[in-house]
Enzyme design. Structure first.
Site, PDB file in Angstrom:
ATOM      1  N   ARG A 262      53.903  58.537 -31.711  1.00  0.00           N
ATOM      2  CA  ARG A 262      52.735  57.666 -31.842  1.00  0.00           C
ATOM      3  C   ARG A 262      52.305  57.275 -30.433  1.00  0.00           C
ATOM      4  NH1 ARG A 262      54.565  52.205 -33.300  1.00  0.00           N
ATOM      5  NH2 ARG A 262      53.951  51.732 -31.186  1.00  0.00           N
ATOM      6  N   HIS A 266      50.919  50.612 -32.612  1.00  0.00           N
ATOM      7  CA  HIS A 266      51.125  50.734 -34.061  1.00  0.00           C
ATOM      8  C   HIS A 266      49.789  50.524 -34.797  1.00  0.00           C
ATOM      9  CE1 HIS A 266      52.688  50.203 -38.068  1.00  0.00           C
ATOM     10  NE2 HIS A 266      52.102  49.025 -38.118  1.00  0.00           N
ATOM     11  N   TYR A 275      57.756  46.682 -25.964  1.00  0.00           N
ATOM     12  CA  TYR A 275      59.036  47.200 -26.463  1.00  0.00           C
ATOM     13  C   TYR A 275      59.331  48.642 -26.085  1.00  0.00           C
ATOM     14  CZ  TYR A 275      55.866  48.722 -30.232  1.00  0.00           C
ATOM     15  OH  TYR A 275      54.839  49.275 -30.934  1.00  0.00           O
TER      16      TYR A 275
HETATM   17  C1  LIG Z   1      57.269  47.038 -47.909  1.00  0.00           C
HETATM   18  C2  LIG Z   1      56.735  46.699 -46.552  1.00  0.00           C
HETATM   19  N1  LIG Z   1      57.530  46.108 -45.633  1.00  0.00           N
HETATM   20  C3  LIG Z   1      57.043  45.809 -44.400  1.00  0.00           C
HETATM   21  C4  LIG Z   1      55.748  46.092 -44.077  1.00  0.00           C
HETATM   22  C5  LIG Z   1      55.209  45.763 -42.698  1.00  0.00           C
HETATM   23  N2  LIG Z   1      55.022  47.003 -41.934  1.00  0.00           N
HETATM   24  C6  LIG Z   1      53.790  47.539 -41.758  1.00  0.00           C
HETATM   25  S1  LIG Z   1      53.835  48.960 -40.887  1.00  0.00           S
HETATM   26  C7  LIG Z   1      55.519  48.896 -40.708  1.00  0.00           C
HETATM   27  C8  LIG Z   1      56.263  49.971 -39.950  1.00  0.00           C
HETATM   28  C9  LIG Z   1      56.156  51.314 -40.608  1.00  0.00           C
HETATM   29  O1  LIG Z   1      56.709  52.307 -39.804  1.00  0.00           O
HETATM   30  P1  LIG Z   1      56.726  53.815 -40.244  1.00  0.00           P
HETATM   31  O2  LIG Z   1      57.111  53.944 -41.673  1.00  0.00           O
HETATM   32  O3  LIG Z   1      57.552  54.548 -39.246  1.00  0.00           O
HETATM   33  O4  LIG Z   1      55.196  54.277 -40.161  1.00  0.00           O
HETATM   34  P2  LIG Z   1      54.202  54.321 -38.902  1.00  0.00           P
HETATM   35  O5  LIG Z   1      53.423  53.029 -38.931  1.00  0.00           O
HETATM   36  O6  LIG Z   1      55.011  54.488 -37.666  1.00  0.00           O
HETATM   37  O7  LIG Z   1      53.286  55.478 -39.153  1.00  0.00           O
HETATM   38  C10 LIG Z   1      56.019  47.748 -41.327  1.00  0.00           C
HETATM   39  C11 LIG Z   1      57.439  47.367 -41.351  1.00  0.00           C
HETATM   40  C12 LIG Z   1      54.928  46.690 -45.080  1.00  0.00           C
HETATM   41  N3  LIG Z   1      53.651  47.026 -44.838  1.00  0.00           N
HETATM   42  N4  LIG Z   1      55.440  47.008 -46.288  1.00  0.00           N
END
Ligand SMILES: Cc1ncc(C[n+]2csc(CCOP(=O)(O)OP(=O)(O)O)c2C)c(N)n1
Length: 372
Positions: A262, A266, A275
Protein backbone atom coordinates in the site's frame (compact mmCIF):
# COMPACT_ATOMS: atom_id res chain seq x y z
CA UNK A 1 10.65 -16.94 24.19
CA UNK A 2 10.49 -19.45 21.36
CA UNK A 3 10.13 -18.09 17.89
CA UNK A 4 8.27 -20.44 15.59
CA UNK A 5 7.90 -17.96 12.75
CA UNK A 6 8.42 -19.58 9.35
CA UNK A 7 11.63 -17.91 8.18
CA UNK A 8 12.12 -19.49 4.77
CA UNK A 9 11.11 -17.22 1.92
CA UNK A 10 8.05 -18.60 0.14
CA UNK A 11 7.99 -19.00 -3.60
CA UNK A 12 6.39 -16.14 -5.48
CA UNK A 13 4.77 -16.63 -8.88
CA UNK A 14 6.20 -13.88 -11.05
CA UNK A 15 5.83 -13.58 -14.82
CA UNK A 16 7.11 -10.01 -15.16
CA UNK A 17 10.15 -8.88 -13.18
CA UNK A 18 10.46 -5.36 -11.74
CA UNK A 19 12.88 -4.67 -14.62
CA UNK A 20 10.18 -5.59 -17.13
CA UNK A 21 11.53 -8.97 -18.21
CA UNK A 22 9.13 -11.76 -19.04
CA UNK A 23 9.49 -15.06 -17.18
CA UNK A 24 7.61 -18.19 -18.11
CA UNK A 25 6.09 -20.34 -15.42
CA UNK A 26 5.23 -23.96 -16.25
CA UNK A 27 2.00 -23.94 -14.19
CA UNK A 28 0.74 -20.55 -15.31
CA UNK A 29 1.19 -20.09 -19.04
CA UNK A 30 0.01 -16.76 -20.41
CA UNK A 31 -0.26 -16.00 -24.07
CA UNK A 32 -1.39 -12.43 -24.56
CA UNK A 33 -1.69 -10.52 -27.80
CA UNK A 34 -0.25 -7.00 -28.09
CA UNK A 35 -3.74 -5.50 -27.88
CA UNK A 36 -4.43 -7.24 -24.60
CA UNK A 37 -1.13 -6.06 -23.12
CA UNK A 38 -1.86 -2.50 -24.20
CA UNK A 39 -5.33 -2.83 -22.69
CA UNK A 40 -3.86 -3.87 -19.33
CA UNK A 41 -1.47 -0.93 -19.39
CA UNK A 42 -4.32 1.47 -20.17
CA UNK A 43 -6.36 0.05 -17.26
CA UNK A 44 -3.46 0.48 -14.84
CA UNK A 45 -2.79 4.09 -15.84
CA UNK A 46 -6.43 5.17 -15.92
CA UNK A 47 -7.35 3.64 -12.60
CA UNK A 48 -4.30 5.20 -10.98
CA UNK A 49 -5.48 8.55 -12.30
CA UNK A 50 -8.97 8.07 -10.87
CA UNK A 51 -7.32 7.31 -7.54
CA UNK A 52 -4.97 10.32 -7.61
CA UNK A 53 -7.84 12.67 -8.46
CA UNK A 54 -9.99 11.22 -5.69
CA UNK A 55 -7.24 11.80 -3.10
CA UNK A 56 -6.95 15.42 -4.32
CA UNK A 57 -10.75 15.86 -4.21
CA UNK A 58 -10.81 14.65 -0.62
CA UNK A 59 -8.09 17.19 0.23
CA UNK A 60 -10.26 19.89 -1.31
CA UNK A 61 -13.20 18.89 0.89
CA UNK A 62 -15.22 17.31 -1.93
CA UNK A 63 -15.09 13.79 -0.45
CA UNK A 64 -15.46 12.77 3.18
CA UNK A 65 -12.85 10.04 2.82
CA UNK A 66 -10.95 8.04 0.19
CA UNK A 67 -9.18 4.68 0.43
CA UNK A 68 -6.35 4.81 -2.10
CA UNK A 69 -5.35 1.80 -4.21
CA UNK A 70 -1.93 3.24 -5.09
CA UNK A 71 0.50 0.35 -5.65
CA UNK A 72 -2.23 -2.31 -5.81
CA UNK A 73 -3.32 -1.65 -9.41
CA UNK A 74 -1.74 -4.77 -10.92
CA UNK A 75 -3.25 -7.15 -8.37
CA UNK A 76 -6.71 -5.70 -9.02
CA UNK A 77 -6.61 -5.23 -12.78
CA UNK A 78 -5.00 -8.61 -13.50
CA UNK A 79 -7.42 -10.54 -11.31
CA UNK A 80 -10.49 -8.64 -12.51
CA UNK A 81 -9.53 -9.11 -16.18
CA UNK A 82 -9.51 -12.85 -15.46
CA UNK A 83 -13.24 -12.73 -14.65
CA UNK A 84 -15.93 -13.70 -17.12
CA UNK A 85 -19.16 -11.67 -17.33
CA UNK A 86 -21.15 -14.30 -15.41
CA UNK A 87 -18.69 -14.40 -12.49
CA UNK A 88 -19.52 -12.51 -9.30
CA UNK A 89 -17.03 -10.37 -7.40
CA UNK A 90 -17.16 -9.22 -3.77
CA UNK A 91 -14.88 -6.26 -2.98
CA UNK A 92 -13.86 -4.65 0.29
CA UNK A 93 -13.45 -0.84 -0.01
CA UNK A 94 -10.36 -0.07 -2.09
CA UNK A 95 -11.12 -2.26 -5.12
CA UNK A 96 -11.45 0.68 -7.49
CA UNK A 97 -9.52 -1.26 -10.15
CA UNK A 98 -11.96 -4.14 -9.94
CA UNK A 99 -14.89 -1.70 -10.11
CA UNK A 100 -13.28 -0.11 -13.18
CA UNK A 101 -13.05 -3.46 -14.96
CA UNK A 102 -16.63 -4.34 -13.98
CA UNK A 103 -17.84 -1.14 -15.65
CA UNK A 104 -18.74 0.91 -12.57
CA UNK A 105 -18.46 4.62 -13.36
CA UNK A 106 -15.84 6.37 -11.17
CA UNK A 107 -18.46 8.92 -10.09
CA UNK A 108 -20.43 6.09 -8.47
CA UNK A 109 -17.40 5.25 -6.32
CA UNK A 110 -16.94 8.91 -5.45
CA UNK A 111 -20.61 9.22 -4.50
CA UNK A 112 -20.10 6.72 -1.73
CA UNK A 113 -17.04 8.46 -0.36
CA UNK A 114 -18.83 11.79 -0.69
CA UNK A 115 -21.64 10.38 1.43
CA UNK A 116 -24.44 10.97 -1.08
CA UNK A 117 -25.40 7.33 -1.60
CA UNK A 118 -25.71 4.24 0.55
CA UNK A 119 -24.48 2.00 -2.24
CA UNK A 120 -23.38 3.41 -5.54
CA UNK A 121 -24.35 0.85 -8.15
CA UNK A 122 -26.63 -2.10 -8.81
CA UNK A 123 -24.61 -5.24 -7.96
CA UNK A 124 -26.70 -7.33 -10.36
CA UNK A 125 -25.91 -4.98 -13.25
CA UNK A 126 -22.13 -5.21 -12.84
CA UNK A 127 -21.76 -8.58 -11.09
CA UNK A 128 -19.89 -6.64 -8.45
CA UNK A 129 -21.25 -6.53 -4.92
CA UNK A 130 -21.22 -3.21 -3.05
CA UNK A 131 -18.13 -2.11 -1.11
CA UNK A 132 -17.88 -3.66 2.36
CA UNK A 133 -16.36 -1.68 5.22
CA UNK A 134 -16.73 -4.34 7.92
CA UNK A 135 -13.41 -6.16 7.66
CA UNK A 136 -13.68 -9.67 6.28
CA UNK A 137 -17.47 -10.00 6.29
CA UNK A 138 -17.58 -10.13 2.48
CA UNK A 139 -15.67 -13.43 2.57
CA UNK A 140 -18.76 -15.01 4.12
CA UNK A 141 -21.11 -13.24 1.71
CA UNK A 142 -19.05 -14.57 -1.20
CA UNK A 143 -18.91 -18.09 0.19
CA UNK A 144 -22.67 -18.13 0.74
CA UNK A 145 -23.20 -16.79 -2.76
CA UNK A 146 -20.84 -19.43 -4.17
CA UNK A 147 -22.77 -22.17 -2.35
CA UNK A 148 -25.93 -20.77 -3.97
CA UNK A 149 -24.26 -20.88 -7.39
CA UNK A 150 -23.38 -24.48 -6.72
CA UNK A 151 -26.96 -25.35 -5.71
CA UNK A 152 -28.29 -23.62 -8.83
CA UNK A 153 -26.18 -26.05 -10.83
CA UNK A 154 -24.20 -23.20 -12.37
CA UNK A 155 -20.79 -24.83 -11.88
CA UNK A 156 -19.22 -27.95 -13.25
CA UNK A 157 -18.36 -26.92 -16.78
CA UNK A 158 -16.26 -24.56 -18.78
CA UNK A 159 -19.15 -22.08 -18.97
CA UNK A 160 -19.83 -22.25 -15.23
CA UNK A 161 -19.93 -19.37 -12.79
CA UNK A 162 -17.16 -18.63 -10.33
CA UNK A 163 -17.00 -16.17 -7.44
CA UNK A 164 -14.07 -14.04 -6.28
CA UNK A 165 -13.71 -12.15 -3.02
CA UNK A 166 -11.14 -9.46 -2.22
CA UNK A 167 -9.78 -8.77 1.25
CA UNK A 168 -6.62 -7.54 2.94
CA UNK A 169 -3.92 -9.11 5.09
CA UNK A 170 -5.59 -7.71 8.21
CA UNK A 171 -8.83 -9.45 7.27
CA UNK A 172 -7.15 -12.83 7.57
CA UNK A 173 -7.17 -12.32 11.35
CA UNK A 174 -10.95 -11.98 11.40
CA UNK A 175 -13.13 -14.89 12.46
CA UNK A 176 -15.36 -14.30 9.44
CA UNK A 177 -12.53 -14.97 7.02
CA UNK A 178 -11.53 -18.18 8.75
CA UNK A 179 -15.14 -19.33 8.87
CA UNK A 180 -15.46 -18.56 5.18
CA UNK A 181 -12.33 -20.61 4.40
CA UNK A 182 -13.75 -23.57 6.27
CA UNK A 183 -17.27 -23.34 4.84
CA UNK A 184 -15.89 -22.98 1.33
CA UNK A 185 -13.57 -25.96 1.81
CA UNK A 186 -16.08 -28.41 3.25
CA UNK A 187 -18.71 -27.42 0.68
CA UNK A 188 -16.28 -27.32 -2.23
CA UNK A 189 -17.68 -23.87 -3.02
CA UNK A 190 -16.62 -22.22 -6.31
CA UNK A 191 -14.92 -19.22 -4.69
CA UNK A 192 -11.48 -17.67 -5.17
CA UNK A 193 -10.16 -15.91 -2.07
CA UNK A 194 -8.02 -13.03 -3.33
CA UNK A 195 -5.98 -11.53 -0.50
CA UNK A 196 -4.14 -8.32 -1.28
CA UNK A 197 -1.34 -8.50 1.22
CA UNK A 198 -0.34 -4.84 1.20
CA UNK A 199 1.75 -5.36 4.36
CA UNK A 200 -0.25 -3.08 6.64
CA UNK A 201 -3.65 -3.21 8.32
CA UNK A 202 -3.73 0.53 9.03
CA UNK A 203 -0.75 0.68 11.45
CA UNK A 204 -0.54 -3.06 12.19
CA UNK A 205 2.25 -4.71 10.18
CA UNK A 206 2.00 -8.15 8.61
CA UNK A 207 4.06 -9.80 11.37
CA UNK A 208 1.24 -8.94 13.77
CA UNK A 209 -1.25 -10.83 11.57
CA UNK A 210 0.39 -14.19 10.97
CA UNK A 211 3.25 -16.46 11.93
CA UNK A 212 3.12 -18.16 8.55
CA UNK A 213 2.89 -16.76 5.02
CA UNK A 214 -0.77 -16.07 4.39
CA UNK A 215 -1.16 -18.31 1.34
CA UNK A 216 -0.24 -21.31 3.52
CA UNK A 217 -3.37 -20.83 5.60
CA UNK A 218 -5.35 -22.49 2.81
CA UNK A 219 -3.58 -25.85 3.32
CA UNK A 220 -4.84 -25.97 6.90
CA UNK A 221 -8.40 -25.71 5.62
CA UNK A 222 -7.82 -28.22 2.85
CA UNK A 223 -7.55 -26.23 -0.36
CA UNK A 224 -4.70 -24.86 -2.45
CA UNK A 225 -3.02 -21.52 -1.81
CA UNK A 226 -0.51 -19.65 -3.94
CA UNK A 227 1.51 -16.48 -3.48
CA UNK A 228 1.95 -14.20 -6.46
CA UNK A 229 3.92 -11.03 -7.07
CA UNK A 230 1.01 -8.66 -6.58
CA UNK A 231 2.73 -5.92 -8.58
CA UNK A 232 2.88 -8.13 -11.65
CA UNK A 233 -0.29 -7.79 -13.70
CA UNK A 234 0.57 -10.87 -15.80
CA UNK A 235 0.95 -13.12 -12.74
CA UNK A 236 -2.27 -11.77 -11.29
CA UNK A 237 -4.14 -12.46 -14.53
CA UNK A 238 -2.69 -15.93 -15.16
CA UNK A 239 -3.04 -17.28 -11.64
CA UNK A 240 -6.53 -15.86 -11.11
CA UNK A 241 -7.68 -17.31 -14.44
CA UNK A 242 -6.47 -20.70 -13.33
CA UNK A 243 -8.09 -20.40 -9.89
CA UNK A 244 -11.42 -19.29 -11.38
CA UNK A 245 -11.31 -22.18 -13.83
CA UNK A 246 -10.62 -24.55 -10.94
CA UNK A 247 -13.69 -23.13 -9.15
CA UNK A 248 -16.00 -23.08 -12.17
CA UNK A 249 -15.20 -26.70 -12.95
CA UNK A 250 -16.37 -27.67 -9.47
CA UNK A 251 -12.97 -28.29 -7.90
CA UNK A 252 -13.57 -25.94 -4.99
CA UNK A 253 -11.87 -22.87 -3.53
CA UNK A 254 -8.36 -21.48 -3.91
CA UNK A 255 -6.52 -18.76 -2.03
CA UNK A 256 -4.34 -16.28 -3.90
CA UNK A 257 -2.09 -14.09 -1.81
CA UNK A 258 -1.06 -11.11 -3.91
CA UNK A 259 2.13 -9.86 -2.28
CA UNK A 260 2.00 -6.12 -2.80
CA UNK A 261 2.31 -2.82 -0.97
CA UNK A 262 0.00 0.00 0.00
CA UNK A 263 2.03 2.96 -1.26
CA UNK A 264 -0.30 5.60 0.09
CA UNK A 265 -1.99 6.10 3.43
CA UNK A 266 -4.58 3.60 4.66
CA UNK A 267 -7.20 6.25 3.93
CA UNK A 268 -7.05 10.02 3.67
CA UNK A 269 -7.61 10.03 7.48
CA UNK A 270 -4.33 8.25 8.12
CA UNK A 271 -0.70 9.42 8.41
CA UNK A 272 1.62 6.47 7.64
CA UNK A 273 4.77 8.47 8.54
CA UNK A 274 3.80 7.85 12.17
CA UNK A 275 4.34 4.10 11.94
CA UNK A 276 6.40 3.12 8.90
CA UNK A 277 9.85 4.01 7.64
CA UNK A 278 10.42 5.92 4.41
CA UNK A 279 12.94 3.36 3.10
CA UNK A 280 10.20 0.74 2.83
CA UNK A 281 8.21 2.91 0.46
CA UNK A 282 11.32 3.66 -1.60
CA UNK A 283 11.98 -0.06 -1.96
CA UNK A 284 8.46 -0.71 -3.23
CA UNK A 285 8.56 2.23 -5.64
CA UNK A 286 11.18 0.24 -7.55
CA UNK A 287 8.62 -2.55 -7.94
CA UNK A 288 5.94 -0.25 -9.34
CA UNK A 289 3.40 -2.22 -11.40
CA UNK A 290 2.99 0.40 -14.12
CA UNK A 291 6.68 1.13 -14.70
CA UNK A 292 7.57 -2.53 -15.14
CA UNK A 293 4.82 -3.14 -17.70
CA UNK A 294 5.82 -0.01 -19.58
CA UNK A 295 9.48 -1.13 -19.58
CA UNK A 296 8.44 -4.51 -20.98
CA UNK A 297 6.26 -2.96 -23.67
CA UNK A 298 8.86 -0.44 -24.77
CA UNK A 299 11.67 -3.02 -24.89
CA UNK A 300 9.58 -5.53 -26.86
CA UNK A 301 7.95 -3.19 -29.34
CA UNK A 302 4.47 -3.75 -27.90
CA UNK A 303 3.85 -0.01 -27.87
CA UNK A 304 5.57 3.14 -29.06
CA UNK A 305 5.82 6.67 -27.68
CA UNK A 306 2.61 7.70 -29.44
CA UNK A 307 0.69 5.00 -27.58
CA UNK A 308 2.06 6.05 -24.19
CA UNK A 309 1.31 9.73 -24.96
CA UNK A 310 -2.25 8.83 -26.02
CA UNK A 311 -2.88 6.95 -22.76
CA UNK A 312 -1.52 9.89 -20.76
CA UNK A 313 -3.82 12.25 -22.66
CA UNK A 314 -6.76 9.92 -22.00
CA UNK A 315 -5.85 9.92 -18.30
CA UNK A 316 -5.83 13.74 -18.26
CA UNK A 317 -9.30 13.79 -19.79
CA UNK A 318 -10.55 11.17 -17.35
CA UNK A 319 -9.10 13.14 -14.43
CA UNK A 320 -10.99 16.21 -15.53
CA UNK A 321 -14.20 14.20 -15.93
CA UNK A 322 -13.78 12.77 -12.42
CA UNK A 323 -13.41 16.29 -10.96
CA UNK A 324 -16.39 17.70 -12.82
CA UNK A 325 -18.60 14.68 -12.11
CA UNK A 326 -17.74 14.74 -8.42
CA UNK A 327 -18.75 18.36 -7.96
CA UNK A 328 -21.98 17.73 -9.89
CA UNK A 329 -23.11 14.80 -7.72
CA UNK A 330 -26.57 15.64 -6.39
CA UNK A 331 -27.43 15.49 -2.71
CA UNK A 332 -29.76 12.56 -2.08
CA UNK A 333 -33.41 12.89 -1.21
CA UNK A 334 -33.51 12.19 2.57
CA UNK A 335 -36.30 9.68 1.94
CA UNK A 336 -33.99 7.57 -0.25
CA UNK A 337 -32.89 5.78 2.90
CA UNK A 338 -36.18 3.88 2.78
CA UNK A 339 -35.54 2.48 -0.69
CA UNK A 340 -34.02 -0.94 -1.29
CA UNK A 341 -34.70 -2.11 2.28
CA UNK A 342 -37.27 -4.77 1.44
CA UNK A 343 -37.88 -6.46 -1.88
CA UNK A 344 -41.64 -5.93 -1.50
CA UNK A 345 -43.78 -3.18 0.08
CA UNK A 346 -43.76 -3.23 3.86
CA UNK A 347 -46.46 -1.48 5.93
CA UNK A 348 -44.24 -0.67 8.91
CA UNK A 349 -41.62 0.90 6.68
CA UNK A 350 -44.30 2.90 4.82
CA UNK A 351 -45.39 4.29 8.18
CA UNK A 352 -41.84 5.22 9.13
CA UNK A 353 -41.33 6.92 5.77
CA UNK A 354 -44.54 8.95 6.21
CA UNK A 355 -43.52 10.01 9.73
CA UNK A 356 -40.07 11.02 8.56
CA UNK A 357 -41.56 12.97 5.64
CA UNK A 358 -43.81 14.87 8.10
CA UNK A 359 -40.81 15.57 10.30
CA UNK A 360 -38.85 16.99 7.37
CA UNK A 361 -41.86 19.05 6.30
CA UNK A 362 -42.04 20.57 9.78
CA UNK A 363 -38.75 22.37 9.09
CA UNK A 364 -40.22 23.94 5.96
CA UNK A 365 -43.20 25.22 7.99
CA UNK A 366 -40.86 26.57 10.66
CA UNK A 367 -38.82 28.29 7.94
CA UNK A 368 -41.93 29.87 6.48
CA UNK A 369 -43.07 31.14 9.88
CA UNK A 370 -39.59 32.45 10.66
CA UNK A 371 -39.67 34.39 7.41
CA UNK A 372 -42.88 36.23 8.27
C1 LIG B 1 -14.79 -5.75 11.83
C2 LIG B 1 -13.96 -4.51 11.73
N1 LIG B 1 -12.99 -4.25 12.64
C3 LIG B 1 -12.24 -3.13 12.54
C4 LIG B 1 -12.45 -2.24 11.52
C5 LIG B 1 -11.60 -0.99 11.41
N2 LIG B 1 -10.67 -1.13 10.28
C6 LIG B 1 -10.90 -0.49 9.10
S1 LIG B 1 -9.73 -0.82 7.96
C7 LIG B 1 -8.87 -1.83 9.02
C8 LIG B 1 -7.59 -2.50 8.58
C9 LIG B 1 -7.81 -3.48 7.47
O1 LIG B 1 -6.60 -3.96 6.97
P1 LIG B 1 -6.54 -5.00 5.80
O2 LIG B 1 -7.56 -6.07 5.98
O3 LIG B 1 -5.12 -5.42 5.67
O4 LIG B 1 -7.00 -4.17 4.50
P2 LIG B 1 -6.35 -2.88 3.82
O5 LIG B 1 -7.08 -1.68 4.39
O6 LIG B 1 -4.89 -2.87 4.13
O7 LIG B 1 -6.63 -3.00 2.36
C10 LIG B 1 -9.51 -1.88 10.26
C11 LIG B 1 -9.02 -2.64 11.42
C12 LIG B 1 -13.49 -2.53 10.59
N3 LIG B 1 -13.74 -1.72 9.55
N4 LIG B 1 -14.21 -3.67 10.69
Amino acid sequence: MSDNTAHEEPELVQLLTPEGELRHHPDYPLDLGADEVRGLYRDLVLVRRVDTEAVALQRQGELGLWASLLGQEAAQIGSARALRPQDMAFPSYREHGVAWVRGVEPRNLLAMFRGVTNGGWDPAEHNLHLYTIVIGSQTLHATGYAMGVQRDGATGGDDGTAVIVYFGDGATSQGDTNEAFNFAAVNNAPVVFFCQNNQWAISEPLERQSRVPLYRRAAGFGFPGVRIDGNDVFASLAVTRRALQHAREGQGPMLIEAFTYRMGAHTTNDDPTRYRVAAELEEWKRKDPILRLRAYMAANGVADDDFFAAVDAEADKLGERVRVDCRALPDPDPLDIFHEVYAEPHAQLDLQRAEFADYLASFEDAGAEGGR
